[in-house]
Design a protein around this motif. Structure first.
Motif, PDB file in Angstrom:
ATOM      1  N   CYS A 175       0.830  -1.213   0.000  1.00  8.39           N
ATOM      2  CA  CYS A 175       0.000   0.000   0.000  1.00  8.39           C
ATOM      3  C   CYS A 175       0.859   1.254   0.000  1.00  8.39           C
ATOM      4  O   CYS A 175       1.312   1.709   1.061  1.00  8.39           O
ATOM      5  CB  CYS A 175      -0.932   0.005   1.207  1.00  8.39           C
ATOM      6  SG  CYS A 175      -1.886  -1.515   1.416  1.00  8.39           S
ATOM      7  N   THR A 177       0.296   3.787  -3.085  1.00  3.94           N
ATOM      8  CA  THR A 177      -0.417   4.763  -3.909  1.00  3.94           C
ATOM      9  C   THR A 177      -1.509   5.481  -3.122  1.00  3.94           C
ATOM     10  O   THR A 177      -2.273   4.855  -2.389  1.00  3.94           O
ATOM     11  CB  THR A 177      -1.029   4.067  -5.132  1.00  3.94           C
ATOM     12  OG1 THR A 177      -0.002   3.373  -5.841  1.00  3.94           O
ATOM     13  CG2 THR A 177      -1.712   5.060  -6.056  1.00  3.94           C
ATOM     14  N   GLU A 178      -1.603   6.816  -3.344  1.00  8.61           N
ATOM     15  CA  GLU A 178      -2.624   7.625  -2.691  1.00  8.61           C
ATOM     16  C   GLU A 178      -3.423   8.415  -3.727  1.00  8.61           C
ATOM     17  O   GLU A 178      -2.933   8.664  -4.832  1.00  8.61           O
ATOM     18  CB  GLU A 178      -1.984   8.584  -1.679  1.00  8.61           C
ATOM     19  CG  GLU A 178      -1.324   7.873  -0.519  1.00  8.61           C
ATOM     20  CD  GLU A 178      -0.928   8.828   0.608  1.00  8.61           C
ATOM     21  OE1 GLU A 178      -1.065  10.058   0.430  1.00  8.61           O
ATOM     22  OE2 GLU A 178      -0.492   8.332   1.665  1.00  8.61           O
ATOM     23  N   MET A 188       3.396  11.639   0.099  1.00 12.35           N
ATOM     24  CA  MET A 188       2.244  10.961   0.699  1.00 12.35           C
ATOM     25  C   MET A 188       1.679  11.767   1.865  1.00 12.35           C
ATOM     26  O   MET A 188       2.402  12.504   2.549  1.00 12.35           O
ATOM     27  CB  MET A 188       2.613   9.548   1.146  1.00 12.35           C
ATOM     28  CG  MET A 188       3.479   9.495   2.390  1.00 12.35           C
ATOM     29  SD  MET A 188       3.725   7.807   2.974  1.00 12.35           S
ATOM     30  CE  MET A 188       4.669   7.097   1.638  1.00 12.35           C
ATOM     31  N   SER A 189       0.366  11.619   2.089  1.00  5.33           N
ATOM     32  CA  SER A 189      -0.301  12.373   3.158  1.00  5.33           C
ATOM     33  C   SER A 189      -0.802  11.482   4.294  1.00  5.33           C
ATOM     34  O   SER A 189      -1.189  11.994   5.344  1.00  5.33           O
ATOM     35  CB  SER A 189      -1.475  13.173   2.581  1.00  5.33           C
ATOM     36  OG  SER A 189      -2.423  12.311   1.979  1.00  5.33           O
ATOM     37  N   THR A 190      -0.824  10.163   4.099  1.00  7.32           N
ATOM     38  CA  THR A 190      -1.238   9.269   5.185  1.00  7.32           C
ATOM     39  C   THR A 190      -0.244   9.403   6.343  1.00  7.32           C
ATOM     40  O   THR A 190       0.961   9.268   6.148  1.00  7.32           O
ATOM     41  CB  THR A 190      -1.295   7.813   4.694  1.00  7.32           C
ATOM     42  OG1 THR A 190      -2.262   7.709   3.640  1.00  7.32           O
ATOM     43  CG2 THR A 190      -1.698   6.876   5.825  1.00  7.32           C
ATOM     44  N   GLY A 203      -5.616   8.527   7.067  1.00  8.19           N
ATOM     45  CA  GLY A 203      -5.342   8.795   5.657  1.00  8.19           C
ATOM     46  C   GLY A 203      -6.021   7.776   4.768  1.00  8.19           C
ATOM     47  O   GLY A 203      -6.946   7.066   5.188  1.00  8.19           O
ATOM     48  N   SER A 204      -5.545   7.691   3.531  1.00  6.26           N
ATOM     49  CA  SER A 204      -6.159   6.755   2.582  1.00  6.26           C
ATOM     50  C   SER A 204      -5.144   6.312   1.538  1.00  6.26           C
ATOM     51  O   SER A 204      -4.147   6.994   1.282  1.00  6.26           O
ATOM     52  CB  SER A 204      -7.369   7.394   1.889  1.00  6.26           C
ATOM     53  OG  SER A 204      -6.976   8.536   1.137  1.00  6.26           O
ATOM     54  N   LYS A 205      -5.409   5.172   0.957  1.00  4.28           N
ATOM     55  CA  LYS A 205      -4.619   4.628  -0.143  1.00  4.28           C
ATOM     56  C   LYS A 205      -5.567   4.286  -1.286  1.00  4.28           C
ATOM     57  O   LYS A 205      -6.764   4.036  -1.063  1.00  4.28           O
ATOM     58  CB  LYS A 205      -3.851   3.380   0.298  1.00  4.28           C
ATOM     59  CG  LYS A 205      -2.848   3.621   1.426  1.00  4.28           C
ATOM     60  CD  LYS A 205      -1.692   4.493   0.985  1.00  4.28           C
ATOM     61  CE  LYS A 205      -0.693   4.701   2.111  1.00  4.28           C
ATOM     62  NZ  LYS A 205       0.451   5.550   1.692  1.00  4.28           N
ATOM     63  N   CYS A 221       3.427   5.172   5.623  1.00  7.47           N
ATOM     64  CA  CYS A 221       2.841   6.337   6.296  1.00  7.47           C
ATOM     65  C   CYS A 221       3.946   7.342   6.621  1.00  7.47           C
ATOM     66  O   CYS A 221       5.106   6.975   6.822  1.00  7.47           O
ATOM     67  CB  CYS A 221       2.158   5.945   7.606  1.00  7.47           C
ATOM     68  SG  CYS A 221       1.054   4.523   7.519  1.00  7.47           S
ATOM     69  N   SER A 257      -9.854   1.132  -2.758  1.00  5.76           N
ATOM     70  CA  SER A 257      -9.210   2.120  -1.891  1.00  5.76           C
ATOM     71  C   SER A 257      -9.281   1.660  -0.436  1.00  5.76           C
ATOM     72  O   SER A 257     -10.135   0.846  -0.066  1.00  5.76           O
ATOM     73  CB  SER A 257      -9.896   3.476  -2.040  1.00  5.76           C
ATOM     74  OG  SER A 257     -11.258   3.385  -1.674  1.00  5.76           O
ATOM     75  N   THR A 259      -9.184   3.185   3.682  1.00  6.08           N
ATOM     76  CA  THR A 259      -9.333   4.379   4.519  1.00  6.08           C
ATOM     77  C   THR A 259      -8.934   4.050   5.956  1.00  6.08           C
ATOM     78  O   THR A 259      -9.343   3.010   6.495  1.00  6.08           O
ATOM     79  CB  THR A 259     -10.785   4.899   4.489  1.00  6.08           C
ATOM     80  OG1 THR A 259     -11.141   5.197   3.125  1.00  6.08           O
ATOM     81  CG2 THR A 259     -10.932   6.157   5.328  1.00  6.08           C
TER      82      THR A 259
END
Length: 376
Positions: A175, A177-178, A188-190, A203-205, A221, A257, A259
């Motif tokens: 995991c 890709t975002e 990345m923002s997760t 966050g999310s992927k 992350c 996706s 979450t």
């Protein structure tokens, strides 16, 4: 004057002798043999080129190849079209592949892995993907995750996860890709915020292969001291999945996706140290690209075999299409590109230099795509 006697344009340079020899060999193997003979011969086309490609394989690698080919032809090829048509993820089949040692090819044997090298995996994944590239692609991702656990996990994580990953009783997904940054790990923002002996993940992927089906997810992350790679189990509170993506192909491989909303993950589930996640993610992809390159190669090979069989049987103007020199040239070029691609892939698998690997895989993907798109 120059106007009275225009210079003749120069002829295009001839291909290197090795390329011409390959084309000649390819042409010999697509000479028309008649529809009835083609159906009864039982010999696939371009066998000489296959022998040339495999000339440097060891006896063990030939055994791996034979085993994978037999499994692919008997357990995957007859059902691949139906799996894709119905978006069916063939878990029993991939568990059967694990019984042959294909669940953790690159992990150490002491933890249940097979302990093979990258070139061994390239040989195996080419054979499997000739039957079903989509299912094989998931197998390559699961194998990448198993290698990451074996390489960067501590003994606790290896003992807990690797035997079950090797048997594929526990499936794994990668995991990175975002939705907003794609596969750009630096953007990345997760986030993973440390809270005692846990991380709190938010966050999310996106576009995660095996999403909602896998049992454990290796999630990249952003933490205080850099990127971390955390193993997050399915069923952890706050961890949820989106709908399965509606794809044009590879439909038997679930993709969705992820979450994370306040997901608590034990620090003991971290691979490597805090700040090692970027390196871990990139090293995982470095090996994974070799495996996915083998998937492209297997799919392209199958396209060529189908096309070659077709032109031997399809008649036009009273003779098989394989009598037409233009068709022979086209197939010969496809076979040459395929052979070159296989050599590039295996050379990349043997190389320890990352830049060389990237160049070889880029060339391989271009050639494999060219072969596949030529079948129209």
């Amino acid at each position: 004057s120059a106007c009275d006697h225009p210079q003749e344009s120069e002829s295009p340079p001839l291909p290197p002798p090795c390329v011409m020899a390959l084309r000649a060999a390819a042409l010999r193997h697509v000479r028309p043999i008649g529809a009835a003979a083609a159906r009864s011969s039982g010999v696939r086309s371009f066998s000489l080129l296959a022998q040339l490609s495999d000339a440097d394989l060891t006896e063990d690698q030939r055994e791996f190849q034979s085993l994978a080919r037999s499994f692919a032809q008997n357990e995957m090829a007859p059902y691949a079209a139906e799996w894709d048509r119905t978006s069916h993820f063939p878990v029993p089949t991939i568990k059967a592949a694990a019984e042959l040692g294909f669940g953790a090819l690159f992990a150490r044997e002491e933890f249940g892995g097979t302990g093979l090298k990258r070139v061994d995996g390239a040989v195996i994944f080419e054979e499997l993907s000739a039957a079903c590239p989509s299912t094989t692609a998931y197998l390559t991702i699961h194998n990448m995750c198993a290698w990451m656990v074996d390489t960067f996990g501590d003994d606790h994580l290896r003992e807990k996860w690797l035997p079950q990953m090797a048997s594929m009783d526990k499936l794994a997904s990668y995991c990175l890709t975002e939705p907003g940054s794609g596969s750009d790990a630096a953007a990345m923002s997760t986030k993973a915020v440390r809270d005692g002996d846990h991380y709190i993940v938010d966050g999310s992927k996106a576009f995660i292969s095996g999403g909602a089906v896998s049992d454990v997810y290796l999630v990249m992350c952003r933490a205080e001291d850099g990127v971390v790679c955390l193993m997050i189990e399915d069923g952890t509170p706050g961890f949820s999945f989106g709908n399965n993506e509606d794809k044009m192909g590879w439909k038997c491989q679930p993709t969705c996706s992820l979450t994370f909303e306040g997901v608590r993950v034990p620090v003991s589930n971290r691979l490597g140290g805090e700040g090692d996640g970027f390196k871990i993610a990139m090293m995982g992809l470095d090996g994974g690209r070799l495996s996915i390159g083998a998937c492209s190669l297997g799919g392209a090979r199958q396209c060529l075999e189908i096309a070659t069989d077709y032109v031997k049987e399809r008649e036009q103007f009273g003779k098989p299409l394989s009598h037409l020199q233009s068709v022979q040239f086209k197939l010969a070029d496809m076979a040459t590109e395929l052979h070159a691609s296989r050599l590039l892939l295996r050379h990349a698998a043997r190389s320890s230099y990352i830049v060389n690997r990237a160049i070889y895989i880029l060339l391989l993907r271009h050639a494999a795509r060219s072969v596949s798109q030529s079948v129209k």
